[in-house]
Design a protein around this motif. Sequence first.
Motif, PDB file in Angstrom:
ATOM      1  N   LYS A  34     -32.734  49.628  31.794  1.00  0.00           N
ATOM      2  CA  LYS A  34     -33.535  48.549  32.446  1.00  0.00           C
ATOM      3  C   LYS A  34     -34.690  48.218  31.670  1.00  0.00           C
ATOM      4  O   LYS A  34     -35.178  47.137  31.397  1.00  0.00           O
ATOM      5  CB  LYS A  34     -33.862  48.862  33.788  1.00  0.00           C
ATOM      6  CG  LYS A  34     -32.773  48.864  34.727  1.00  0.00           C
ATOM      7  CD  LYS A  34     -33.119  48.856  36.272  1.00  0.00           C
ATOM      8  CE  LYS A  34     -31.902  48.857  37.212  1.00  0.00           C
ATOM      9  NZ  LYS A  34     -32.390  48.909  38.422  1.00  0.00           N
ATOM     10  N   GLY A  35     -35.380  49.337  31.284  1.00  0.00           N
ATOM     11  CA  GLY A  35     -36.669  48.907  30.295  1.00  0.00           C
ATOM     12  C   GLY A  35     -36.354  48.349  29.012  1.00  0.00           C
ATOM     13  O   GLY A  35     -37.010  47.459  28.690  1.00  0.00           O
ATOM     14  N   ILE A  36     -35.078  48.785  28.248  1.00  0.00           N
ATOM     15  CA  ILE A  36     -34.903  48.005  27.060  1.00  0.00           C
ATOM     16  C   ILE A  36     -34.681  46.477  27.332  1.00  0.00           C
ATOM     17  O   ILE A  36     -34.991  45.785  26.364  1.00  0.00           O
ATOM     18  CB  ILE A  36     -33.670  48.751  26.402  1.00  0.00           C
ATOM     19  CG1 ILE A  36     -34.176  50.122  25.876  1.00  0.00           C
ATOM     20  CG2 ILE A  36     -33.124  47.925  25.386  1.00  0.00           C
ATOM     21  CD1 ILE A  36     -33.172  51.177  25.377  1.00  0.00           C
ATOM     22  N   LEU A  37     -33.981  46.322  28.333  1.00  0.00           N
ATOM     23  CA  LEU A  37     -33.559  44.849  28.726  1.00  0.00           C
ATOM     24  C   LEU A  37     -34.903  44.266  28.989  1.00  0.00           C
ATOM     25  O   LEU A  37     -34.844  42.920  28.653  1.00  0.00           O
ATOM     26  CB  LEU A  37     -32.675  44.886  30.052  1.00  0.00           C
ATOM     27  CG  LEU A  37     -32.125  43.557  30.273  1.00  0.00           C
ATOM     28  CD1 LEU A  37     -31.393  42.845  29.492  1.00  0.00           C
ATOM     29  CD2 LEU A  37     -31.412  43.490  31.614  1.00  0.00           C
ATOM     30  N   LEU A  38     -35.743  44.590  29.799  1.00  0.00           N
ATOM     31  CA  LEU A  38     -36.952  43.964  29.949  1.00  0.00           C
ATOM     32  C   LEU A  38     -37.743  43.606  28.868  1.00  0.00           C
ATOM     33  O   LEU A  38     -38.453  42.772  28.579  1.00  0.00           O
ATOM     34  CB  LEU A  38     -37.859  44.747  31.003  1.00  0.00           C
ATOM     35  CG  LEU A  38     -39.148  44.185  31.107  1.00  0.00           C
ATOM     36  CD1 LEU A  38     -38.925  43.137  32.101  1.00  0.00           C
ATOM     37  CD2 LEU A  38     -39.969  45.452  31.951  1.00  0.00           C
ATOM     38  N   GLU A  39     -37.846  44.770  27.793  1.00  0.00           N
ATOM     39  CA  GLU A  39     -38.510  44.466  26.633  1.00  0.00           C
ATOM     40  C   GLU A  39     -37.827  43.307  25.992  1.00  0.00           C
ATOM     41  O   GLU A  39     -38.684  42.513  24.910  1.00  0.00           O
ATOM     42  CB  GLU A  39     -38.548  45.829  25.475  1.00  0.00           C
ATOM     43  CG  GLU A  39     -39.189  46.855  26.267  1.00  0.00           C
ATOM     44  CD  GLU A  39     -39.284  48.207  25.427  1.00  0.00           C
ATOM     45  OE1 GLU A  39     -38.563  48.250  24.208  1.00  0.00           O
ATOM     46  OE2 GLU A  39     -39.518  49.221  26.278  1.00  0.00           O
ATOM     47  N   THR A  40     -36.270  43.200  25.665  1.00  0.00           N
ATOM     48  CA  THR A  40     -35.637  42.249  25.096  1.00  0.00           C
ATOM     49  C   THR A  40     -35.997  40.730  25.497  1.00  0.00           C
ATOM     50  O   THR A  40     -35.922  39.923  24.875  1.00  0.00           O
ATOM     51  CB  THR A  40     -34.112  42.599  24.985  1.00  0.00           C
ATOM     52  OG1 THR A  40     -33.995  44.031  24.610  1.00  0.00           O
ATOM     53  CG2 THR A  40     -33.510  41.651  24.330  1.00  0.00           C
TER      54      THR A  40
END
Length: 74
Positions: A34-40
Amino acid sequence: MLSARDRRDRPPEEGVVAELQGFAVDKAFFTSHKGILLETELVFGIILVSVFAYDALKIYRTEMAPGAIQGDQH
């Protein structure tokens, strides 16, 4: 994690640590999916807004204010 009720019931902390507690970075979140998706999403959003702003400026210069590019030729 503490719930809002637990934070509300305990005595207030003093100092700089208490002021910055709400701004702590959860490193585990940013390494999760979820964090990686948010950063992207944030990076893609910044790029998209930049492209729209550039395109709007280009359209304004060519269609709305042609005198600004060619100079005043009256």
